[in-house]
Write a protein that holds these residues in place. Structure first.
Motif, PDB file in Angstrom:
ATOM      1  N   TYR A  52      -5.377  -2.828   1.459  1.00  0.00           N
ATOM      2  CA  TYR A  52      -3.952  -3.140   1.605  1.00  0.00           C
ATOM      3  C   TYR A  52      -3.704  -4.619   1.323  1.00  0.00           C
ATOM      4  CZ  TYR A  52       0.671  -3.713   3.633  1.00  0.00           C
ATOM      5  OH  TYR A  52       1.994  -4.018   3.819  1.00  0.00           O
ATOM      6  N   CYS A  53      -4.543  -5.468   1.877  1.00  0.00           N
ATOM      7  CA  CYS A  53      -4.390  -6.919   1.656  1.00  0.00           C
ATOM      8  C   CYS A  53      -4.535  -7.275   0.180  1.00  0.00           C
ATOM      9  CB  CYS A  53      -5.410  -7.685   2.485  1.00  0.00           C
ATOM     10  SG  CYS A  53      -5.071  -7.648   4.244  1.00  0.00           S
ATOM     11  N   LYS A  54      -5.457  -6.613  -0.503  1.00  0.00           N
ATOM     12  CA  LYS A  54      -5.631  -6.856  -1.935  1.00  0.00           C
ATOM     13  C   LYS A  54      -4.369  -6.448  -2.700  1.00  0.00           C
ATOM     14  CE  LYS A  54     -10.585  -6.585  -2.319  1.00  0.00           C
ATOM     15  NZ  LYS A  54     -10.665  -7.846  -3.035  1.00  0.00           N
ATOM     16  N   SER A  55      -3.819  -5.300  -2.349  1.00  0.00           N
ATOM     17  CA  SER A  55      -2.605  -4.821  -3.008  1.00  0.00           C
ATOM     18  C   SER A  55      -1.424  -5.739  -2.702  1.00  0.00           C
ATOM     19  CB  SER A  55      -2.297  -3.395  -2.540  1.00  0.00           C
ATOM     20  OG  SER A  55      -1.157  -2.912  -3.171  1.00  0.00           O
ATOM     21  N   GLU A  56      -1.320  -6.144  -1.462  1.00  0.00           N
ATOM     22  CA  GLU A  56      -0.239  -7.045  -1.051  1.00  0.00           C
ATOM     23  C   GLU A  56      -0.321  -8.370  -1.823  1.00  0.00           C
ATOM     24  OE1 GLU A  56       1.649  -8.424   3.161  1.00  0.00           O
ATOM     25  OE2 GLU A  56      -0.544  -8.562   2.978  1.00  0.00           O
ATOM     26  N   LYS A  57      -1.518  -8.884  -1.964  1.00  0.00           N
ATOM     27  CA  LYS A  57      -1.712 -10.148  -2.681  1.00  0.00           C
ATOM     28  C   LYS A  57      -1.270 -10.031  -4.142  1.00  0.00           C
ATOM     29  CE  LYS A  57      -5.226 -13.691  -3.268  1.00  0.00           C
ATOM     30  NZ  LYS A  57      -6.629 -14.050  -2.990  1.00  0.00           N
TER      31      LYS A  57
ATOM     32  N   ILE B 281     -11.831  -0.790   5.661  1.00  0.00           N
ATOM     33  CA  ILE B 281     -11.701  -0.708   4.201  1.00  0.00           C
ATOM     34  C   ILE B 281     -10.227  -0.595   3.815  1.00  0.00           C
ATOM     35  CG2 ILE B 281     -12.195   0.702   2.159  1.00  0.00           C
ATOM     36  CD1 ILE B 281     -14.874   1.434   3.572  1.00  0.00           C
ATOM     37  N   ALA B 282      -9.495   0.270   4.512  1.00  0.00           N
ATOM     38  CA  ALA B 282      -8.076   0.462   4.207  1.00  0.00           C
ATOM     39  C   ALA B 282      -7.289  -0.838   4.403  1.00  0.00           C
ATOM     40  CB  ALA B 282      -7.501   1.572   5.092  1.00  0.00           C
ATOM     41  N   GLU B 283      -7.593  -1.568   5.473  1.00  0.00           N
ATOM     42  CA  GLU B 283      -6.894  -2.829   5.716  1.00  0.00           C
ATOM     43  C   GLU B 283      -7.206  -3.849   4.627  1.00  0.00           C
ATOM     44  OE1 GLU B 283      -8.101  -3.868   9.678  1.00  0.00           O
ATOM     45  OE2 GLU B 283      -6.715  -2.439  10.585  1.00  0.00           O
ATOM     46  N   ARG B 284      -8.460  -3.910   4.204  1.00  0.00           N
ATOM     47  CA  ARG B 284      -8.839  -4.855   3.143  1.00  0.00           C
ATOM     48  C   ARG B 284      -8.174  -4.459   1.827  1.00  0.00           C
ATOM     49  NH1 ARG B 284     -13.583  -8.146   2.580  1.00  0.00           N
ATOM     50  NH2 ARG B 284     -13.419  -8.168   4.835  1.00  0.00           N
TER      51      ARG B 284
ATOM     52  N   TRP C  40      -9.380  -0.176  -3.522  1.00  0.00           N
ATOM     53  CA  TRP C  40     -10.188   0.552  -2.540  1.00  0.00           C
ATOM     54  C   TRP C  40     -11.671   0.305  -2.774  1.00  0.00           C
ATOM     55  CZ3 TRP C  40      -8.943   2.922   1.896  1.00  0.00           C
ATOM     56  CH2 TRP C  40      -9.977   3.610   2.548  1.00  0.00           C
ATOM     57  N   LEU C  41     -12.113   0.429  -4.010  1.00  0.00           N
ATOM     58  CA  LEU C  41     -13.537   0.275  -4.300  1.00  0.00           C
ATOM     59  C   LEU C  41     -14.019  -1.153  -4.039  1.00  0.00           C
ATOM     60  CD1 LEU C  41     -13.854   2.457  -7.518  1.00  0.00           C
ATOM     61  CD2 LEU C  41     -14.535   3.046  -5.169  1.00  0.00           C
ATOM     62  N   GLU C  42     -13.206  -2.133  -4.389  1.00  0.00           N
ATOM     63  CA  GLU C  42     -13.570  -3.522  -4.095  1.00  0.00           C
ATOM     64  C   GLU C  42     -13.633  -3.753  -2.593  1.00  0.00           C
ATOM     65  OE1 GLU C  42     -11.042  -6.370  -5.999  1.00  0.00           O
ATOM     66  OE2 GLU C  42     -11.624  -5.735  -8.009  1.00  0.00           O
ATOM     67  N   ALA C  43     -12.652  -3.231  -1.872  1.00  0.00           N
ATOM     68  CA  ALA C  43     -12.626  -3.389  -0.421  1.00  0.00           C
ATOM     69  C   ALA C  43     -13.836  -2.713   0.214  1.00  0.00           C
ATOM     70  CB  ALA C  43     -11.338  -2.810   0.149  1.00  0.00           C
TER      71      ALA C  43
ATOM     72  N   PHE D  91       1.830  -5.495  -4.721  1.00  0.00           N
ATOM     73  CA  PHE D  91       1.906  -4.029  -4.700  1.00  0.00           C
ATOM     74  C   PHE D  91       2.177  -3.431  -6.075  1.00  0.00           C
ATOM     75  CE2 PHE D  91       3.066  -5.306  -0.320  1.00  0.00           C
ATOM     76  CZ  PHE D  91       2.032  -4.673   0.357  1.00  0.00           C
ATOM     77  N   VAL D  92       1.651  -4.064  -7.108  1.00  0.00           N
ATOM     78  CA  VAL D  92       1.789  -3.528  -8.463  1.00  0.00           C
ATOM     79  C   VAL D  92       1.000  -2.222  -8.544  1.00  0.00           C
ATOM     80  CG1 VAL D  92       1.286  -3.950 -10.906  1.00  0.00           C
ATOM     81  CG2 VAL D  92       2.081  -5.825  -9.449  1.00  0.00           C
ATOM     82  N   ALA D  93       1.652  -1.177  -9.020  1.00  0.00           N
ATOM     83  CA  ALA D  93       1.025   0.145  -9.103  1.00  0.00           C
ATOM     84  C   ALA D  93      -0.090   0.173 -10.150  1.00  0.00           C
ATOM     85  CB  ALA D  93       2.072   1.199  -9.445  1.00  0.00           C
ATOM     86  N   GLY D  94      -1.019   1.106  -9.949  1.00  0.00           N
ATOM     87  CA  GLY D  94      -2.079   1.324 -10.922  1.00  0.00           C
ATOM     88  C   GLY D  94      -3.408   0.681 -10.563  1.00  0.00           C
ATOM     89  N   HIS D  95      -3.481   0.008  -9.429  1.00  0.00           N
ATOM     90  CA  HIS D  95      -4.719  -0.667  -9.036  1.00  0.00           C
ATOM     91  C   HIS D  95      -5.268  -0.139  -7.706  1.00  0.00           C
ATOM     92  CE1 HIS D  95      -4.319  -3.750 -12.153  1.00  0.00           C
ATOM     93  NE2 HIS D  95      -3.021  -3.694 -11.896  1.00  0.00           N
TER      94      HIS D  95
END
Length: 65
Positions: free
Chosen positions: A29-34, A24-27, A46-49, A37-41
């Protein structure tokens, strides 16, 4: 890149709670990276992952007859 053995059957015992959380954490992270890394999401990522990994887990272990 990790080598995937498509013919290998995955057992429920292969994925314990720690591994599940890491997936879950890796997924997330990938979402945030994509997103750049804009803050606030963080919670959204996490919930989507978590939802995606749970669905993937369910798919792997459903009983097909």
């Amino acid at each position: 890149m990790a080598k995937v053995n498509a013919g290998r059957k995955i057992n429920k015992e292969d994925i314990n709670e720690d591994r599940f959380q890491k997936m879950i954490a890796e997924r997330a992270y990938c979402k945030s990276e994509k997103r750049g890394f804009v803050a606030g999401h963080e919670l959204e990522d996490w919930l989507e992952a978590e939802w995606e990994i749970k669905n993937q887990y369910f798919y792997w272990f459903q009983d097909v007859e």
